[in-house]
Write an enzyme that holds these catalytic residues in place. Structure first.
Site, PDB file in Angstrom:
ATOM      1  N   GLY A  77       0.762  -1.243   0.000  1.00 19.33           N
ATOM      2  CA  GLY A  77       0.000   0.000   0.000  1.00 19.33           C
ATOM      3  C   GLY A  77       0.791   1.289   0.000  1.00 19.33           C
ATOM      4  O   GLY A  77       0.235   2.343   0.296  1.00 19.33           O
ATOM      5  N   TRP A 134       2.053   2.944  -2.542  1.00 16.17           N
ATOM      6  CA  TRP A 134       1.614   3.866  -3.596  1.00 16.17           C
ATOM      7  C   TRP A 134       0.236   4.433  -3.257  1.00 16.17           C
ATOM      8  O   TRP A 134      -0.044   5.602  -3.489  1.00 16.17           O
ATOM      9  CB  TRP A 134       1.632   3.170  -4.976  1.00 16.17           C
ATOM     10  CG  TRP A 134       3.000   3.193  -5.596  1.00 16.17           C
ATOM     11  CD1 TRP A 134       4.191   3.271  -4.925  1.00 16.17           C
ATOM     12  CD2 TRP A 134       3.323   3.170  -6.987  1.00 16.17           C
ATOM     13  NE1 TRP A 134       5.235   3.286  -5.824  1.00 16.17           N
ATOM     14  CE2 TRP A 134       4.739   3.217  -7.097  1.00 16.17           C
ATOM     15  CE3 TRP A 134       2.569   3.108  -8.167  1.00 16.17           C
ATOM     16  CZ2 TRP A 134       5.403   3.205  -8.319  1.00 16.17           C
ATOM     17  CZ3 TRP A 134       3.237   3.086  -9.392  1.00 16.17           C
ATOM     18  CH2 TRP A 134       4.644   3.140  -9.467  1.00 16.17           C
ATOM     19  N   LYS A 168       5.147  -0.476 -13.589  1.00 15.88           N
ATOM     20  CA  LYS A 168       6.533  -0.959 -13.521  1.00 15.88           C
ATOM     21  C   LYS A 168       6.835  -1.873 -14.700  1.00 15.88           C
ATOM     22  O   LYS A 168       6.000  -2.684 -15.101  1.00 15.88           O
ATOM     23  CB  LYS A 168       6.719  -1.740 -12.212  1.00 15.88           C
ATOM     24  CG  LYS A 168       8.184  -2.077 -11.902  1.00 15.88           C
ATOM     25  CD  LYS A 168       8.323  -3.239 -10.955  1.00 15.88           C
ATOM     26  CE  LYS A 168       7.831  -2.936  -9.574  1.00 15.88           C
ATOM     27  NZ  LYS A 168       8.859  -2.611  -8.622  1.00 15.88           N
ATOM     28  N   ASP A 197       2.261  -1.056  -9.439  1.00 10.71           N
ATOM     29  CA  ASP A 197       3.660  -1.316  -9.037  1.00 10.71           C
ATOM     30  C   ASP A 197       3.871  -2.811  -8.784  1.00 10.71           C
ATOM     31  O   ASP A 197       4.750  -3.213  -8.060  1.00 10.71           O
ATOM     32  CB  ASP A 197       3.984  -0.485  -7.782  1.00 10.71           C
ATOM     33  CG  ASP A 197       5.477  -0.494  -7.452  1.00 10.71           C
ATOM     34  OD1 ASP A 197       6.282  -0.639  -8.396  1.00 10.71           O
ATOM     35  OD2 ASP A 197       5.833  -0.375  -6.272  1.00 10.71           O
ATOM     36  N   ASP A 250      -6.300  -5.274  -4.887  1.00 12.78           N
ATOM     37  CA  ASP A 250      -5.306  -6.342  -4.747  1.00 12.78           C
ATOM     38  C   ASP A 250      -6.016  -7.600  -4.287  1.00 12.78           C
ATOM     39  O   ASP A 250      -7.100  -7.549  -3.707  1.00 12.78           O
ATOM     40  CB  ASP A 250      -4.213  -5.961  -3.745  1.00 12.78           C
ATOM     41  CG  ASP A 250      -2.915  -6.720  -4.016  1.00 12.78           C
ATOM     42  OD1 ASP A 250      -1.924  -6.074  -4.349  1.00 12.78           O
ATOM     43  OD2 ASP A 250      -2.926  -7.962  -3.917  1.00 12.78           O
TER      44      ASP A 250
END
Lengths: 443, 1003
Positions: free
Chosen positions: A53, A55, A189, A149, A108
């Site tokens: 968490g 970001w 990413k 990410d 997520d």
């Protein structure tokens, strides 16, 4: 490794803890923003693969709480309470400036601990239903910013790891296409490798501007970088809900390209000149900082993916007990001398515990015993027999000489024929320094 | 890891389109040719066929012929897949070979012995291929890809159909069962710990239904295998376990026809320290191979049968087995090794007759065993008749006896408490008494050591040593020596070394004796700490000593006739016994071990209760016998050495990234000094003619990774010898100085010796941060050898290198640049000035003057140039004339930059730098640049994108003109640098995760 060694190795790791970030990767997003201003005017943002968490935390603090985050703490030569007070006061001010119209959604599979202003969806980013749920939270609106990410566990085979990372990015891109509004921004990413150009060129078909960015908080040795895709403008008629609408577009685009005219994606380094260097070794206390104090991680993972040796099964326990039992029996039946008992019980113990680590017997024996052990395979025998002999020899000395008389005495070397000595030395020189046997007894 | 679905993700579908352009590009610049002389990198595919073994190392197919030993007969590179690794080989239709790797499939036409390859077709697909197979009498190709799809292709690699499973998920492994379309069953291993079973013929709404979902693992499934013969499925996972799955109806095809499929785990095995990458079911066992380099053989009920160490601790990527019980593995160290799964050990426990208790035991060359009992009876166990014979009764040896056998295992000596000595010799099926004597001083013989098979040394009270020569039946005392006074008189080993006798004692000292002198000429204390010397071996011109402190030391005789330590090596176990044929025997806790010194693996392990017992070992040919006394029994273990001794088809190399290589050239031979993340410094010889590469020395002294190596040549006083100093530095702020001696005969390199001189390492207190040393450079500055070391804390450390007893580095001073990690240092001489150049993470080149370096302080760079956006990873330079230079730099920002720089003196007399011109290339590489090489016409750059680019350059009218001439795709991932030699042609070494030697011709 000690508690502080990671602090020593990595300035951003230490700074992340000092500034209350869940992970050092927060700085990467902050530095990307420094360069590309991706947060400007953003009211609806999505964080994919959000856990743990950091970001989302950046989104929460920058967008929802409206903080101005300084990556580099202001240096104050003398740390004082007035300063601290001022800081706390200003913190409180932020509290009152909450941007209630900002909506942040974090997705997520893993749960994460809550953050102010962040709505969590525990779901699969590849499902269309997840996209609908996100849009639901935005009250039918689309997002201004999508960030990701996520990274897989690396196998060590570079091209495979890079491929899987690309798959992850495309998965994120798929959901991004469903939730992002035209003109929006996507940050994700990537791993830099041999097929990087193919991936980044693809993104140009969906976004007007694509950059590969490397924040200075990302280490030089790391192959990671970030794609910053701005101004989302999908081709006309592009429907992200459909499975394969995009293939033709890309092929057409590429066929029209000459090899040399391949679009070069600019590579941008983020993080201003004064930013910390993630490769450098800094002293634990920087000039002007308060003295170093170890801090625990801000937010340890609340659900580790899976853990090993977590449960002892009944089978294992039975097996272990059986082994212990055997070991106990063996000790009971062991020989009578004290030394042997101690050695066999230590043997049994190490066997029973199933330890695979080779323990050097010498170090765990008691000191007085160590001497005997230390003195090798024959020395204990020697010592025992010496003692025995001392007792018996006194009585049998006369007998002994008689017994020995059966053997011929060796002459001392001064009586040896010099010719023989010479012969011996010569032969020794030949035999001793060669590996092959030259016994003369088998001629 | 987050779940990703298998939408038709469009990215890799056009891979070949782009590649075509690249090929075109190379054809256009035809005048550059590349030949890959050898490559050593991750081995990711192995296939054993009848007469040959196919090995995929990077993008190169190596063909080995099954001879004794294996022989490399052919090598074929795959050139147009951007260096994608090979993941599988499938021969079909007699003379075709299908090769797959990443998203590519290539079909070759081959001859029967695989010495001819013709590429028929090469195609890139939209997804990564996990498994492929030929079906329907080799007419169709099926391939399972990472998105859980089955691709059906014809032999021209045209897609006939793509079949999707209803479950869309990323796979890490897949296995195709059966070879007819109607029978095909797919096993898929997902990221989410499940094994999915589906078949293309069972569909619903055009998607394959899921027949079964096997759940037991707790992590990614890395490998799947189904063996039709035994009817088991095996799976291995990230969770460190492997599962053998039982199929109730014995065959998978029958099972999937049942209404309820009931495949359940038969056993789950844990035997690895990290992830298990490969598993395979064989007829009577199954094998697992892991990231921890261990190959485990399990019985079908889950018991560990055999544990094999394979690739120096590097991961095992691939393996294959043949029907003879050989298994060949390929690993992360670039090695390929063949092991035998067969292992017959005869393990017997023998009791002496008349319930006598054995005291000491020796093994003979005839593989008979000699035992002396507690009551002094001498027994022989005959291997032939499997029974005991009493040879003699030595009552006087009943309570005290010493027994030793000569190295050739033919001569036996017994010695007693009153100086008695009895000699026996081996006969074809027994032993024969030769002679007996008594020493004139009737004192106890503490130890007896055979030196040759006709001479031995005895040690008696007061440290008296006597050398005894055995001429036929008579014994003569040749010389006597004395241990230094105050030393416990207990020698443990002795050897003849040149004209000397060397004796080791139980307190770890070595004594060197000259004939004619009573006391030692030299005594070296604590050679093996206080734990004692166990063995002395002479080999060539070296003396090797082994100790109980895990150390093997090598000595040579110096010109003064003294023993001189050459090298010291620490092994992973404490009690070392012997070293022969490149194997080490040792005791480790309760076990007796045989260890391969070259490949550093345990070959054999036997629990014997530890070293405090009488034992012996004999090896004749491949037959090994190990005997020991335990529980009043003689234990006799025999096995065939060839069954435990692996054979390296390709020798292993660095197991992690190579960070630095420095090279010396001698005619066709290159001596490569390499160091990397695996902390080892290796000295290797590459031959350009026979394309061979041999890892001669592996030195493991560094505490952490090696990042940089520098070489400095020093004058040698001896003919036919060259001496270089090697400096290696890296993690934990350590530098080691080594001396490398190269010996020549008739101009040919014959021997290499490397010895550690000095290790610079400062223990820091807990408050300080331990830095990394990033780069080294050595230079001669006003007659001093000065070592420059770039540090991660922003300092450049300076050392002077001085020759005392050994070469030592003396810290001189720090030059502080700023709180930046410095990546590179180098020196140059311009306008008669020594200049230091540094590059750091800020993308700047900094220039420092060195003219007052020994006395001055407060050094600051006199000029800096901002070249890159971020870190400069590589640089190279070339002088145009006395005061003009070209600086080539490669950065983390993917840019290649050429700086044209002029030096001059200002009016005030200061040195100044003028930046004249700059060439910037930003599109040719698409990952960080890590290697640069400059030559008078060309320059080269290498990058993590696995490409080597060659540019042609010239300078005219103060302008740089550059043109990209050619490129080469290597299959070495994570490139770290280039070493290149130019003499008309280019001999290029590219290194990273592996090494490739490329020969390039530019016409």
């Amino acid at each position: 490794m000690g508690k502080v060694s990671k602090d020593k190795r990595d300035i951003y790791y230490r700074k992340a803890k000092e500034q209350g970030w869940r992970a050092r990767s927060a700085f990467k997003l902050l530095q990307i923003d420094e360069k590309f201003h991706i947060f400007n005017g953003v009211t609806k943002a999505v964080d994919l693969c959000a856990a743990p968490g950091s970001w989302s935390q950046v989104l929460s603090r920058k967008l929802y709480l409206g903080e101005t985050v300084m990556i580099r703490d202001k240096c104050c030569l003398f740390y004082n309470e007035i300063e601290l007070h001022q800081r706390l006061e200003s913190m409180e001010e932020y509290e009152s400036h909450k941007n209630e119209n900002v909506k942040i959604v974090a997705v997520d599979l893993q749960p994460m601990s809550p953050l102010p202003g962040v709505i969590q969806i525990q779901g699969d980013i590849t499902k269309y239903s997840t996209a609908q749920e996100i849009i639901g939270h935005f009250e039918g609106d689309h997002a201004d910013l999508v960030i990701c990410d996520g990274a897989p566990d690396v196998t060590g085979l570079h091209s495979m790891d890079i491929y899987i990372q690309a798959q992850l990015l495309l998965g994120a891109l798929h959901i991004c296409c469903n939730v992002l509004k035209p003109g929006g921004t996507f940050v994700a990413k990537i791993f830099r490798g041999k097929d990087n150009d193919l991936l980044t060129n693809q993104l140009l078909a969906l976004f007007k501007e694509v950059h590969v960015a490397k924040p200075s908080s990302s280490r030089n040795s790391s192959i990671e970088a970030f794609v910053v895709c701005q101004n989302y403008s999908p081709p006309e008629g592009f429907d992200p809900k459909l499975m394969t609408p995009y293939l033709d577009v890309s092929n057409k685009d590429f066929n029209s390209l000459e090899g040399i005219n391949r679009v070069i994606i600019p590579f941008i380094v983020c993080g201003d000149v004064s930013a910390y260097d993630s490769d450098a070794t800094y002293p634990l206390t920087l000039e002007g900082e308060e003295p170093y104090k170890h801090r625990d991680p801000v937010q340890p993972p609340i659900a580790p993916p899976y853990s090993f040796h977590n449960t002892v099964k009944k089978d294992d326990l039975d097996h272990y007990l059986k082994k212990m039992d055997e070991a106990v029996k063996r000790v009971g039946l062991g020989s009578s001398t004290k030394a042997e008992v101690s050695s066999s019980s230590s043997e049994a113990h190490s066997e029973a515990s199933g330890s695979q680590i080779a323990t050097d017997g010498d170090h765990c024996e008691p000191v007085e015993f160590e001497n005997i052990i230390d003195n090798g395979p024959l020395f204990d025998l020697i010592q025992k027999t010496t003692k025995l002999k001392k007792d018996s020899n006194r009585k049998n000395e006369a007998e002994c000489t008689e017994e020995e008389s059966g053997l011929q005495f060796l002459y001392e070397d001064e009586y040896t024929d010099p010719e023989l000595i010479r012969e011996c030395l010569e032969r020794m020189k030949i035999c001793g320094n060669s590996s092959t046997c030259t016994c003369n007894y088998f001629d | 890891m987050t779940k990703i679905c298998g939408y038709d993700i469009y990215c890799f579908d056009y891979v070949w389109v782009l590649l075509d352009f690249e090929i075109l590009n190379i054809i256009m610049s035809q005048h550059v040719s590349f030949e890959s002389k050898f490559i050593k990198t991750d081995v990711t595919a192995i296939r054993i066929l009848r007469n040959v073994v196919l090995v995929g190392a990077g993008a190169a197919i190596h063909v080995f012929q099954r001879n004794c030993p294996w022989r490399l007969i052919y090598k074929q590179e795959i050139r147009n897949t951007r260096g994608e690794k090979i993941h599988g080989f499938i021969p079909f239709q007699k003379n075709n070979l299908l090769v797959f790797g990443g998203p590519f499939i290539i079909i070759f036409n081959v001859n029967h012995d695989f010495t001819y390859f013709e590429e028929l077709i090469c195609k890139g697909f939209s997804d990564w291929i996990l498994d492929a197979k030929l079906i329907d009498e080799d007419n169709k190709i099926v391939a399972v890809s990472m998105q859980n799809k089955l691709h059906i292709l014809n032999s021209n690699l045209e897609i006939l159909e793509v079949i999707e499973c209803i479950e869309k998920c990323i796979l890490y492994s897949a296995h195709i069962c059966y070879d007819k379309y109607e029978e095909l069953i797919i096993l898929s291993g997902t990221v989410f710990s499940e094994i999915l079973i589906w078949r293309p013929t069972r569909r619903k709404n055009n998607e394959c239904v899921l027949l079964a979902r096997l759940q037991k693992h707790k992590g990614v499934i890395f490998s799947l295998h189904y063996d039709e013969k035994s009817g088991y499925i095996c799976s291995s996972s990230d969770d460190r376990s492997a599962v053998l799955w039982n199929i109730p109806h014995k065959t998978l095809s029958l099972e999937v026809q049942q209404d309820t499929i009931n495949i359940l785990p038969k056993c789950q095995v844990y035997g690895h320290l990290s992830r298990i990458f490969r598993c395979q079911v064989l007829t009577e066992c199954f094998i697992t191979a892991g990231e921890d380099s261990i190959l485990n053989v399990w019985s079908l009920d889950g018991k560990l049968v055999k544990k094999i160490e394979t690739h120096q601790g590097g991961p095992i990527w691939c393996l294959d087995c043949d029907e003879l019980g050989n298994i060949i593995t390929g690993g992360g160290d670039g090695g390929v090794t063949s092991f035998s799964l067969n292992f017959d050990v005869s393990d017997e426990k023998l009791a002496l007759p008349n319930s006598e208790k054995p005291k000491l035991v020796v093994a003979l060359s005839t593989h008979n065993v000699v035992v002396i009992s507690d009551s002094g009876d001498l027994y022989l166990y005959s291997q032939k008749s499997s029974c005991w014979f009493k040879i003699a009764e030595h009552e006087d040896l009943g309570s005290y006896v010493v027994l030793d056998v000569s190295k050739c295992k033919n001569m036996i000596a017994l010695a007693g408490f009153n100086g008695q000595i009895y000699i026996y010799k081996v006969t074809s099926n027994s032993i024969q008494y030769i002679s007996s004597y008594q020493t004139s001083i009737k004192s106890r013989i503490i130890s007896l050591h055979w030196l040759t098979c006709e001479s031995f040394l005895i040690c008696q009270d007061q440290g008296k040593l006597s050398l005894i020569y055995l001429k036929k039946e008579s014994m003569c005392q040749i010389a006597t020596f004395s241990l230094p006074s105050g030393i416990q008189p207990c020698t443990t080993t002795a050897a003849i070394f040149k004209d000397y006798i060397v004796v080791g004692d139980r307190k770890g000292a070595l004594h060197l004796y000259k004939f004619g002198e009573k006391y030692p000429f030299q005594t070296m204390k604590r050679v093996h700490s206080h734990l004692g010397v166990t063995n002395l071996i002479t080999k060539n011109d070296r003396l090797i000593s082994l100790g109980r402190n895990s150390v093997i030391k090598t000595f040579a005789l110096s010109h003064t006739g003294l023993l001189e330590l050459i090298s010291s090596d620490k092994l992973p176990f404490t009690w070392l016994l012997d070293l022969f044929d490149n194997i080490v025997t040792a005791f480790s806790s309760n076990n007796f071990l045989i260890w391969d010194y070259q490949s550093k693996r345990i070959l054999f392990e036997k629990s014997c209760g530890g070293g405090h017992r009488s034992w012996d070992l004999v090896k004749s040919g491949n037959s090994i016998m190990f005997v020991f006394v335990k529980d009043k029994l003689i234990n006799k273990v025999e096995f065939d050495f060839s069954e435990v001794m692996p054979y390296d088809l390709i020798e292993g190399f660095h197991l992690k990234e190579i960070n630095s290589i420095q090279t010396l050239r001698y005619l066709d031979n290159y001596v490569l000094v390499s160091g990397g993340e695996d902390t080892t410094l290796r000295i290797n010889i590459a031959n350009s003619k026979n394309k061979e590469f041999h890892n001669s020395l592996t030195l493991k002294s560094h505490l952490s990774s090696i990042r940089s190596i520098a070489i400095y040549r020093i004058d040698s006083k001896i003919d036919n010898q060259e001496v270089h100093l090697i400096f290696s530095a890296g993690g934990r702020a350590q530098i080691i100085c080594w001396k490398l001696e190269c010996f020549f005969e008739n101009g040919q390199l014959t021997n290499l010796v490397c010895s550690e001189q000095h290790s610079y390492y400062k223990v820091i207190n807990s408050e300080e941060s331990e830095m990394r040393f990033m780069h080294l450079s050595v230079a001669d500055i006003s007659g001093n050898v000065v070592l420059f070391c770039a540090c991660s804390d922003g300092n450049i450390k300076l050392f002077t290198v001085e020759q005392e007893e050994k070469f030592t580095m003396k810290f001189l001073k720090n030059l502080f640049y700023g709180l930046r990690c410095i990546f590179l240092v180098d020196t140059l001489t311009i306008l008669n000035q020594k200049i230091l150049v540094t590059a750091a993470t800020d993308g700047k080149l900094a220039f420092w003057q060195l003219n007052n370096i020994f006395n001055g302080d407060n050094f600051k760079p006199f000029h800096t140039i901002q070249v890159h956006q971020s870190g400069i990873n590589a640089f190279a330079k070339i002088a145009l004339n006395d005061n003009h230079l070209l600086f080539l730099t490669g950065g983390d920002d993917c840019a290649v930059i050429l700086n044209y720089i002029g030096f001059s003196y200002s009016v005030e007399g200061f040195l100044i730098i003028e930046e004249i011109d700059k060439f910037i290339d930003t599109g040719s590489h698409w990952a960080q640049i890590t290697g640069c090489f400059f030559s008078p016409q060309y320059f080269m750059t290498a990058s993590v994108d696995q490409r080597l680019l060659i540019f042609k350059w010239e300078v005219s009218a103060e302008k740089i003109i550059c043109k990209l001439v050619s490129k080469y795709n290597t299959s070495i991932p994570d490139l770290k640098g280039i070493v290149c030699f130019e003499n008309g042609d280019f001999n290029i070494f590219l290194y990273g995760k592996g090494i490739e030697y490329i020969f390039s011709k530019i016409s």
